[in-house]
Design an enzyme around this catalytic site. Structure first.
Site, PDB file in Angstrom:
ATOM      1  CB  ILE A 129      13.485   1.145   6.618  1.00  0.00           C
ATOM      2  CG1 ILE A 129      14.295   0.169   7.484  1.00  0.00           C
ATOM      3  CG2 ILE A 129      13.914   2.581   6.885  1.00  0.00           C
ATOM      4  CD1 ILE A 129      15.770   0.115   7.151  1.00  0.00           C
ATOM      5  CG  PHE A 130      10.836   2.094   1.353  1.00  0.00           C
ATOM      6  CD1 PHE A 130      11.697   3.171   1.353  1.00  0.00           C
ATOM      7  CD2 PHE A 130      10.783   1.303   0.222  1.00  0.00           C
ATOM      8  CE1 PHE A 130      12.494   3.453   0.258  1.00  0.00           C
ATOM      9  CE2 PHE A 130      11.574   1.575  -0.880  1.00  0.00           C
ATOM     10  CZ  PHE A 130      12.431   2.649  -0.863  1.00  0.00           C
ATOM     11  CD  GLU A 131       5.583   4.282   0.940  1.00  0.00           C
ATOM     12  OE1 GLU A 131       4.486   3.840   1.299  1.00  0.00           O
ATOM     13  OE2 GLU A 131       5.922   4.383  -0.242  1.00  0.00           O
ATOM     14  N   GLY A 132       7.650   4.565   6.807  1.00  0.00           N
ATOM     15  CA  GLY A 132       7.337   4.268   8.201  1.00  0.00           C
ATOM     16  C   GLY A 132       7.973   2.966   8.623  1.00  0.00           C
ATOM     17  NE  ARG A 137       2.498   4.000   6.386  1.00  0.00           N
ATOM     18  CZ  ARG A 137       1.900   5.013   7.016  1.00  0.00           C
ATOM     19  NH1 ARG A 137       0.588   5.085   7.015  1.00  0.00           N
ATOM     20  NH2 ARG A 137       2.606   5.923   7.638  1.00  0.00           N
TER      21      ARG A 137
END
Length: 644
Positions: free
Chosen positions: A423-426, A294
């Site tokens: 939005i990406f990776e959670g 992340r």
């Protein structure tokens, strides 16, 4: 003969939560600054003095950054990538020759062996030239094949795959499905054991790098059977295996050059030797990989902040309004100040979290998540403010600006490109829940059985006794602390005094812990449904973490004679801005419209307000909300195109 593929799982909310809980890392073997912060303990000693990379790591990292900087300036045309929505193959080949595919891979496997700190600096640099290239490199190394194998792969798997990933092969990570996002309990792609192989069937969506990938990390569900524990399991899969079809290259509002697709698996045979970790460990592998993975997203946000500051400075000095540069008008100046102070703080959060990840003496699962959360939200706000500062020119495309003779500033593109980071990776909402779960872990570990409806009276009695002991020791410590002493943290007092901000963090960490305890006492088992409250708790923690990181970074720069006075000024401004946000969040913990919002939502879904939708036409096309993912052979042309 292989068994039939699994049917799509039908799970209850409770079962879905149990799957997520089972995959969560539940032990805390190392200290965590952020975890302590949520418990009301301000452990400044865990981050100050600021940890630093080793001299050799700096030398190796700076050497590579110099080469990458020249490559970005001479070989990457970001405007061309935006215009044609594709990274030229020769650029990808150049990155391979440079070793950029192997930045995080150990030199013994042919990689560069960069630290997390320098890996993120490299992503920020290349992302400033083209965000699409930053995503390609990040998806390949942060969550693609290299990272899961580094953490969970066997020696044989590392020797087989990592040299390829370091120099020639692009990898992708395949978890999401058309009907499965942040709820992996419903994952439908199956991996049925058959002799020495597994047979994969299913469809994966939003496979970043999937269109051009040579190697895939695939999450699939193994059915329980004799000799097989079953569960969600990770596999390394050759992208050119028979039965794999890339059915579509997806297009988006931003990041137009990324190779993101839909991938179908039909009777794809994968050797058991390609399984990463044991059966059932796939989700844990994915979540653990994301702990540091992340951190690549804050890197892109920091880069965008730096660029936004540069453009804001140059534009507002040149553009005059009412007899003076627009920078000197207070309404515009406030936006510039916000961009400058926030960029400083986000870089502080990123570098601190990355260095702690490199040293591996702290558990950074919460720090990494907080960094992703606050950077993605603030990065978007900074880009939005830049568009506002630029006015009509901010809404105009770079090509249009150039066509009429002005500087081609892609402010609107940066705004579009950054939007996905929330939005990406959670998503922000999911990050709130994940972080909140970790933040209340200490409470649930001692009092969880008290609010679990499935536990017996005996279990509840035992939990009550344990909770009594824990809270008898913990609660009194939340009453007073060094934040109430005027002489605390005086090592941060120089021309600009940052010590009041650290005292503020200490006091409000205790207030945050008290608020969490009160909420648990009030709502008990319903606490997990109070997503608005939990989101605000997490946002407060993120602000306190960022304030701490900004102050520690300012002191580091001062002690090294590197713009210390200016760093103190930026940290001071950020902390003052952050404190305003924190006060508002604390107020909104108890004064909000959450209950009213739920009533309105029920009305919306029941059609009560359908009259409000009249007077428009819906430009949406026909079709189902979610595409059909029934297993079977593909009816589409394969658009997979590996880059040699």
């Amino acid at each position: 003969m292989s068994a039939p593929p699994l049917k799509k799982p039908v799970v209850t909310e409770r079962e879905a939560r149990q799957v997520a809980e089972a995959a969560r890392e539940q032990d805390w073997r190392k200290p965590s600054f952020a975890k302590e912060l949520f418990l009301g303990r301000f452990r400044l000693d865990l981050i100050h003095p600021h940890p630093l990379p080793a001299d050799e790591a700096v030398r190796r990292g700076e050497q590579f950054l110099a080469k990458l900087h020249e490559f970005c300036e001479t070989r990457i045309d970001g405007a061309l990538i935006e215009r044609e929505a594709r990274i030229p193959d020769e650029v990808v080949r150049g990155l391979k020759e440079l070793g950029a595919l192997g930045m995080k891979i150990d030199p013994k496997y042919g990689g560069l062996g960069l630290t997390q700190v320098y890996y993120n600096k490299a992503l920020a640099l290349v992302g400033s030239a083209s965000p699409a290239i930053g995503v390609l490199l990040s998806a390949h190394q942060s969550i693609g094949v290299p990272q899961p194998l580094k953490l969970f792969g066997t020696d044989e798997q590392k020797q087989r795959f990592l040299p390829r990933c370091a120099r020639t092969d692009i990898s992708a990570f395949l978890l999401t499905e058309p009907d499965v996002g942040s709820d992996p309990a419903r994952l439908a792609t199956s991996a049925v054991p058959d002799g020495e192989d597994y047979v994969l069937d299913g469809v994966k969506l939003w496979t970043t790098n999937g269109v051009v990938a040579d190697l895939l990390v695939v999450m699939a569900r193994v059915p329980r059977s004799e000799g097989h524990k079953g569960g969600i399991t990770a596999f390394v899969v050759e992208a050119d295996s028979p039965g794999i079809t890339v059915e579509n290259r997806n297009a988006f509002m931003g990041l137009r050059g990324i190779e993101n697709g839909v991938t179908r698996f039909h009777q794809v045979r994968v050797p058991a030797a390609n399984r990463v970790g044991p059966e059932g460990a796939g989700l844990k592998i994915a979540l653990t990989t994301l702990n540091t993975g992340r951190l690549s997203l804050p890197a892109s946000c920091v880069a965008a902040g730096k660029w936004s500051l540069k453009i804001a400075r140059e534009w507002t000095a040149a553009r005059e309004q009412w007899g003076k540069p627009v920078a000197h008008h207070e309404a515009v100046g406030a936006k510039i100040s916000f961009i400058a102070a926030t960029t400083f703080a986000l870089e502080a959060v990123l570098d601190l979290s990355s260095q702690m990840a490199d040293e591996d003496r702290n558990d950074i699962r919460i720090e990494g998540a907080l960094a992703k959360l606050i950077a993605s939200e603030m990065g978007w706000r900074m880009a939005d403010e830049l568009v506002q500062i630029r006015g009509g020119r901010g809404f105009e495309t770079a090509d249009s600006l150039a066509a009429r003779g002005e500087r081609a500033v892609p402010a609107e593109q940066v705004l579009r490109d950054l939007r996905i980071n929330r939005i990406f990776e959670g998503s922000t909402e999911i990050m709130h829940l994940l972080i909140a779960r970790e933040a209340v872990d200490a409470h649930l570990s001692v009092a969880g059985d008290l609010i679990d409806p499935d536990k017996s009276l005996q279990d509840k009695a035992r939990a009550g006794a344990n909770a009594g002991v824990f809270y008898a020791k913990w609660l009194p410590k939340l009453v007073a602390g060094p934040g109430q002493l005027p002489n605390s943290f005086t090592e941060f007092k120089h021309e600009v005094d940052l010590s009041p901000h650290l005292r503020y963090v200490e006091r409000h960490a205790r207030k945050l812990a008290r608020s969490t305890f009160y909420a648990m006492s009030r709502w008990q088992g319903r606490m997990e449904t109070k997503q608005g409250f939990l989101g605000r708790i997490v946002d407060i923690g993120a602000e306190l973490f960022a304030m701490s990181a900004a102050c520690v970074r300012a002191e580091l720069l001062r002690s090294r004679g590197e713009h210390g006075r200016e760093a103190y000024q930026l940290a001071d401004v950020f902390c003052r801005q952050s404190r305003i946000r924190v006060e508002e969040l604390f107020t909104r913990l108890w004064s909000n419209t959450d209950d009213l919002d739920r009533k309105v939502v029920k009305g919306v879904l029941a059609g009560t307000y359908e009259w409000l939708e009249q007077g428009i036409v819906d430009p949406s096309g026909e079709g189902p909300w979610i595409a059909d993912t029934t297993p079977g052979p593909s009816a589409h042309e394969n658009v997979h195109r590996p880059i040699g």
